[in-house]
Scaffold this active site. Structure first.
Site, PDB file in Angstrom:
ATOM      1  N   THR A   3      42.470  22.338  20.087  1.00 50.98           N
ATOM      2  CA  THR A   3      41.230  22.777  20.678  1.00 50.98           C
ATOM      3  C   THR A   3      41.282  24.171  21.628  1.00 50.98           C
ATOM      4  O   THR A   3      40.724  24.805  21.735  1.00 50.98           O
ATOM      5  CB  THR A   3      40.383  21.662  21.487  1.00 50.98           C
ATOM      6  OG1 THR A   3      40.242  20.438  20.620  1.00 50.98           O
ATOM      7  CG2 THR A   3      39.112  21.857  22.016  1.00 50.98           C
TER       8      THR A   3
ATOM      9  N   THR B  39      33.385  39.858  36.175  1.00 46.34           N
ATOM     10  CA  THR B  39      32.597  38.520  35.971  1.00 46.34           C
ATOM     11  C   THR B  39      31.934  38.882  34.786  1.00 46.34           C
ATOM     12  O   THR B  39      31.767  38.170  33.827  1.00 46.34           O
ATOM     13  CB  THR B  39      31.583  38.494  37.228  1.00 46.34           C
ATOM     14  OG1 THR B  39      32.282  38.648  38.362  1.00 46.34           O
ATOM     15  CG2 THR B  39      31.044  37.064  36.958  1.00 46.34           C
TER      16      THR B  39
ATOM     17  N   ILE C 240      30.723  44.805  46.904  1.00 45.33           N
ATOM     18  CA  ILE C 240      30.402  43.329  46.454  1.00 45.33           C
ATOM     19  C   ILE C 240      30.140  43.021  45.248  1.00 45.33           C
ATOM     20  O   ILE C 240      29.170  43.275  44.370  1.00 45.33           O
ATOM     21  CB  ILE C 240      29.176  42.819  47.425  1.00 45.33           C
ATOM     22  CG1 ILE C 240      29.547  43.318  48.809  1.00 45.33           C
ATOM     23  CG2 ILE C 240      28.948  41.416  47.180  1.00 45.33           C
ATOM     24  CD1 ILE C 240      28.417  42.829  49.739  1.00 45.33           C
TER      25      ILE C 240
ATOM     26  N   ASP D 132      34.421  47.820  31.880  1.00 43.46           N
ATOM     27  CA  ASP D 132      34.532  47.048  33.151  1.00 43.46           C
ATOM     28  C   ASP D 132      34.896  45.368  32.754  1.00 43.46           C
ATOM     29  O   ASP D 132      34.015  44.947  32.741  1.00 43.46           O
ATOM     30  CB  ASP D 132      33.654  47.424  34.127  1.00 43.46           C
ATOM     31  CG  ASP D 132      33.968  46.581  35.656  1.00 43.46           C
ATOM     32  OD1 ASP D 132      34.674  45.721  35.610  1.00 43.46           O
ATOM     33  OD2 ASP D 132      33.343  47.304  36.643  1.00 43.46           O
TER      34      ASP D 132
ATOM     35  N   ARG E  84      33.887  38.389  43.727  1.00 45.93           N
ATOM     36  CA  ARG E  84      34.892  38.511  44.837  1.00 45.93           C
ATOM     37  C   ARG E  84      34.553  39.637  45.724  1.00 45.93           C
ATOM     38  O   ARG E  84      33.498  40.812  45.103  1.00 45.93           O
ATOM     39  CB  ARG E  84      36.367  38.951  44.369  1.00 45.93           C
ATOM     40  CG  ARG E  84      36.900  38.336  43.191  1.00 45.93           C
ATOM     41  CD  ARG E  84      38.296  38.577  43.230  1.00 45.93           C
ATOM     42  NE  ARG E  84      38.608  39.272  42.062  1.00 45.93           N
ATOM     43  CZ  ARG E  84      39.898  39.669  41.892  1.00 45.93           C
ATOM     44  NH1 ARG E  84      40.805  39.618  42.407  1.00 45.93           N
ATOM     45  NH2 ARG E  84      39.984  40.488  40.647  1.00 45.93           N
ATOM     46  N   LEU E  85      35.081  40.133  46.705  1.00 48.06           N
ATOM     47  CA  LEU E  85      34.772  41.358  47.367  1.00 48.06           C
ATOM     48  C   LEU E  85      35.761  42.160  47.255  1.00 48.06           C
ATOM     49  O   LEU E  85      37.140  41.713  47.171  1.00 48.06           O
ATOM     50  CB  LEU E  85      34.782  41.046  49.102  1.00 48.06           C
ATOM     51  CG  LEU E  85      33.626  40.236  49.411  1.00 48.06           C
ATOM     52  CD1 LEU E  85      33.901  39.725  50.948  1.00 48.06           C
ATOM     53  CD2 LEU E  85      32.459  40.298  48.888  1.00 48.06           C
TER      54      LEU E  85
ATOM     55  N   ASN F 207      30.482  40.031  41.624  1.00 46.70           N
ATOM     56  CA  ASN F 207      29.739  38.783  41.451  1.00 46.70           C
ATOM     57  C   ASN F 207      30.878  37.613  41.762  1.00 46.70           C
ATOM     58  O   ASN F 207      30.495  36.448  42.279  1.00 46.70           O
ATOM     59  CB  ASN F 207      29.244  38.467  39.973  1.00 46.70           C
ATOM     60  CG  ASN F 207      27.749  38.959  40.230  1.00 46.70           C
ATOM     61  OD1 ASN F 207      26.955  38.616  40.707  1.00 46.70           O
ATOM     62  ND2 ASN F 207      27.717  40.247  39.622  1.00 46.70           N
TER      63      ASN F 207
ATOM     64  N   ASP G  39      27.755  49.363  40.741  1.00 49.70           N
ATOM     65  CA  ASP G  39      29.400  49.297  40.299  1.00 49.70           C
ATOM     66  C   ASP G  39      29.658  49.911  39.238  1.00 49.70           C
ATOM     67  O   ASP G  39      30.571  50.662  38.808  1.00 49.70           O
ATOM     68  CB  ASP G  39      30.019  47.564  40.352  1.00 49.70           C
ATOM     69  CG  ASP G  39      29.034  46.943  39.221  1.00 49.70           C
ATOM     70  OD1 ASP G  39      28.003  47.119  38.777  1.00 49.70           O
ATOM     71  OD2 ASP G  39      29.592  45.861  38.692  1.00 49.70           O
ATOM     72  N   ARG G  40      28.658  49.749  38.213  1.00 44.11           N
ATOM     73  CA  ARG G  40      28.879  50.663  36.882  1.00 44.11           C
ATOM     74  C   ARG G  40      28.787  52.131  37.045  1.00 44.11           C
ATOM     75  O   ARG G  40      29.495  52.921  36.569  1.00 44.11           O
ATOM     76  CB  ARG G  40      27.714  50.307  35.762  1.00 44.11           C
ATOM     77  CG  ARG G  40      27.898  48.860  35.410  1.00 44.11           C
ATOM     78  CD  ARG G  40      26.834  48.196  34.465  1.00 44.11           C
ATOM     79  NE  ARG G  40      26.873  48.834  33.173  1.00 44.11           N
ATOM     80  CZ  ARG G  40      26.021  48.597  32.304  1.00 44.11           C
ATOM     81  NH1 ARG G  40      24.860  48.084  32.580  1.00 44.11           N
ATOM     82  NH2 ARG G  40      26.186  49.248  31.181  1.00 44.11           N
TER      83      ARG G  40
HETATM   84  N1  LIG Z   1      43.253  36.846  42.262  1.00 47.73           N
HETATM   85  C1  LIG Z   1      42.240  36.810  41.720  1.00 47.73           C
HETATM   86  N2  LIG Z   1      40.947  36.073  42.081  1.00 47.73           N
HETATM   87  C2  LIG Z   1      40.043  35.627  41.241  1.00 47.73           C
HETATM   88  N3  LIG Z   1      39.841  36.263  40.027  1.00 47.73           N
HETATM   89  C3  LIG Z   1      40.787  37.007  39.505  1.00 47.73           C
HETATM   90  C4  LIG Z   1      41.865  37.473  40.215  1.00 47.73           C
HETATM   91  N4  LIG Z   1      42.905  38.292  39.625  1.00 47.73           N
HETATM   92  C5  LIG Z   1      42.155  38.379  38.520  1.00 47.73           C
HETATM   93  N5  LIG Z   1      40.988  37.803  38.383  1.00 47.73           N
HETATM   94  C6  LIG Z   1      39.668  37.914  37.137  1.00 47.73           C
HETATM   95  O1  LIG Z   1      39.100  38.718  37.720  1.00 47.73           O
HETATM   96  C7  LIG Z   1      37.618  38.386  37.206  1.00 47.73           C
HETATM   97  C8  LIG Z   1      36.654  39.213  38.156  1.00 47.73           C
HETATM   98  O2  LIG Z   1      36.935  40.285  37.864  1.00 47.73           O
HETATM   99  P1  LIG Z   1      36.332  41.465  39.097  1.00 47.73           P
HETATM  100  O3  LIG Z   1      36.409  42.620  38.524  1.00 47.73           O
HETATM  101  O4  LIG Z   1      37.450  41.181  40.317  1.00 47.73           O
HETATM  102  O5  LIG Z   1      34.988  40.867  39.506  1.00 47.73           O
HETATM  103  P2  LIG Z   1      33.652  41.286  40.232  1.00 47.73           P
HETATM  104  O6  LIG Z   1      33.718  42.795  40.457  1.00 47.73           O
HETATM  105  O7  LIG Z   1      32.704  40.922  39.095  1.00 47.73           O
HETATM  106  O8  LIG Z   1      33.485  40.428  41.405  1.00 47.73           O
HETATM  107  C9  LIG Z   1      37.912  37.068  37.414  1.00 47.73           C
HETATM  108  O9  LIG Z   1      37.000  36.235  36.432  1.00 47.73           O
HETATM  109  C10 LIG Z   1      39.114  36.564  37.097  1.00 47.73           C
HETATM  110  O10 LIG Z   1      39.417  36.317  35.616  1.00 47.73           O
HETATM  111  C1  LIG Z   2      26.493  43.845  34.836  1.00 47.10           C
HETATM  112  C2  LIG Z   2      26.945  43.565  36.243  1.00 47.10           C
HETATM  113  C3  LIG Z   2      26.547  42.067  36.480  1.00 47.10           C
HETATM  114  C4  LIG Z   2      28.368  43.649  36.209  1.00 47.10           C
HETATM  115  O1  LIG Z   2      28.790  42.866  37.555  1.00 47.10           O
HETATM  116  P1  LIG Z   2      30.188  42.484  37.933  1.00 47.10           P
HETATM  117  O2  LIG Z   2      30.793  41.875  36.861  1.00 47.10           O
HETATM  118  O3  LIG Z   2      31.050  43.637  38.323  1.00 47.10           O
HETATM  119  O4  LIG Z   2      30.043  41.579  39.059  1.00 47.10           O
HETATM  120  C5  LIG Z   2      26.365  44.312  37.431  1.00 47.10           C
HETATM  121  O5  LIG Z   2      26.636  45.749  37.127  1.00 47.10           O
HETATM  122  C6  LIG Z   2      24.813  44.489  37.513  1.00 47.10           C
HETATM  123  O6  LIG Z   2      24.310  43.179  38.002  1.00 47.10           O
HETATM  124  N1  LIG Z   2      24.138  45.335  36.737  1.00 47.10           N
HETATM  125  C7  LIG Z   2      22.723  45.299  36.535  1.00 47.10           C
HETATM  126  C8  LIG Z   2      22.183  45.525  35.168  1.00 47.10           C
HETATM  127  C9  LIG Z   2      22.457  46.680  34.740  1.00 47.10           C
HETATM  128  O7  LIG Z   2      23.651  47.364  34.696  1.00 47.10           O
HETATM  129  O8  LIG Z   2      21.988  47.042  33.858  1.00 47.10           O
HETATM  130  K   LIG Z   3      33.278  44.893  38.372  1.00 47.75           K
END
Ligand SMILES: Nc1ncnc2c1ncn2[C@@H]1O[C@H](COP(=O)(O)OP(=O)(O)O)[C@@H](O)[C@H]1O
Ligand SMILES: CC(C)(COP(=O)(O)O)[C@@H](O)C(=O)NCCC(=O)O
Ligand SMILES: [K+]
Length: 270
Positions: free
Chosen positions: A194, A139, A19, A136, A23-24, A21, A116-117
């Site tokens: 811009t 988000t 999970i 990574d 997507r899943l 931030n 995740d990290r």
């Molecule tokens: N199909 C998609 N839907 C949504 N976001 C996408 C998609 N493909 C690429 N992205 C990009 O991926 C980013 C999120 O990265 P991701 O690693 O999936 O996020 P997280 O693990 O934090 O949920 C979004 O900010 C967007 O720019």
């Molecule tokens: C840094 C993150 C927000 C990244 O999350 P993601 O972008 O993969 O959704 C996540 O790994 C998190 O909440 N970490 C906790 C703080 C830390 O790693 O120090």
């Molecule tokens: K991630």
């Protein structure tokens, strides 16, 4: 919800769910091996409750909307999450295993490190060798490094590309909201409108920062591998290929680092 019957029994099927931030992220493990991965949007509370009640899980490598696997046997759902409210919802599922930092064989992790990290770092180290730096581009954008002895060296967290564009678009009176995916090539550095000025500011600053972090890491660990993952990893790598081709060739792009790490932890392989 659509129902889809599956030929296989569920004993050899495990479903991984990371999970994030935005997507899943889903992975299907068949016979202890990573079979396929796909992403979906977050599901609603009522959808998750319905899944838990009916013992169904989404299996949909090709679509952003899940197709659901229905089964009489409980399917094992292996969960990792950086979104506590979502973790709570998914823990109502009957046969769920939560992966926490305690499961990750990396030394010296601090208690609030994102799972995740940790998973991506372990997946990268197990696949390419230690030491390794993981970038990574999700988000949030994170740098996370581990040494030869599998000891966490640490890293950094900053807003990812979409978060940077969104913060400008949403918190100012007259800046447009840019869509990250529409930016495929490097903008002019000194922009005369811009939109291009926002692109230039965000992207060149990100490239300079990324180059600086990589350089700094390689001065500590010159033989280290560098892996890049996350939803926008190909975008960042593409920009980097134009900006600094030598650094770009050092990057190993792998979208499934987290699930490679999960597979190693669950089965001792990817
Ligand atoms: N199909 C998609 N839907 C949504 N976001 C996408 C998609 N493909 C690429 N992205 C990009 O991926 C980013 C999120 O990265 P991701 O690693 O999936 O996020 P997280 O693990 O934090 O949920 C979004 O900010 C967007 O720019
Ligand atoms: C840094 C993150 C927000 C990244 O999350 P993601 O972008 O993969 O959704 C996540 O790994 C998190 O909440 N970490 C906790 C703080 C830390 O790693 O120090
Ligand atoms: K991630």
């Amino acid at each position: 919800m659509k129902q889809n019957t599956h030929q296989q029994t569920t004993e050899n099927l495990w479903l991984g769910l990371m999970i994030g931030n935005s997507r899943l992220h889903w992975a299907l493990f068949v016979d202890n091996t990573l079979n396929s991965t796909w992403d979906t949007e977050h599901l609603s509370t009522s959808d998750i409750q319905q899944l838990a009640k009916t013992n169904t899980l989404p299996v949909s490598p090709s679509s952003t909307r899940p197709i659901f696997l229905s089964s009489n046997l409980p399917i094992t759902l292996v969960l990792a999450s950086v979104v506590p409210t979502q973790t709570k919802l998914w823990q109502t599922y009957p046969n769920v295993r939560l992966i926490t930092l305690n499961h990750i064989p990396i030394k010296g992790m601090y208690p609030t490190l994102g799972i995740d990290r940790a998973l991506a770092l372990y997946g990268a180290g197990q696949t390419y060798g230690f030491p390794v730096l993981v970038i990574d581009v999700g988000t949030a954008l994170t740098f996370t490094g581990v040494d030869h002895q599998q000891r966490l060296i640490g890293g950094a967290i900053l807003p990812g590309l979409s978060l940077q564009f969104n913060s400008l678009g949403r918190n100012t009176g007259q800046l447009p909201l840019l869509n990250t995916r529409s930016i495929t090539s490097l903008p002019p550095r000194f922009a005369m409108n811009t939109k291009e000025a926002i692109k230039s500011g965000v992207i060149y600053t990100l490239l300079a920062g990324t180059k600086d972090f990589i350089g700094s890491w390689l001065s500590l660990f010159p033989d280290s591998k560098i892996a890049i993952t996350g939803g926008d990893c190909n975008l960042l790598r593409g920009y980097l290929q134009n900006y600094d081709p030598e650094i770009a060739t050092k990057l190993i792009a792998e979208r499934n680092l987290i699930f490679l790490g999960m597979g190693k932890i669950l089965f001792g392989n990817g």
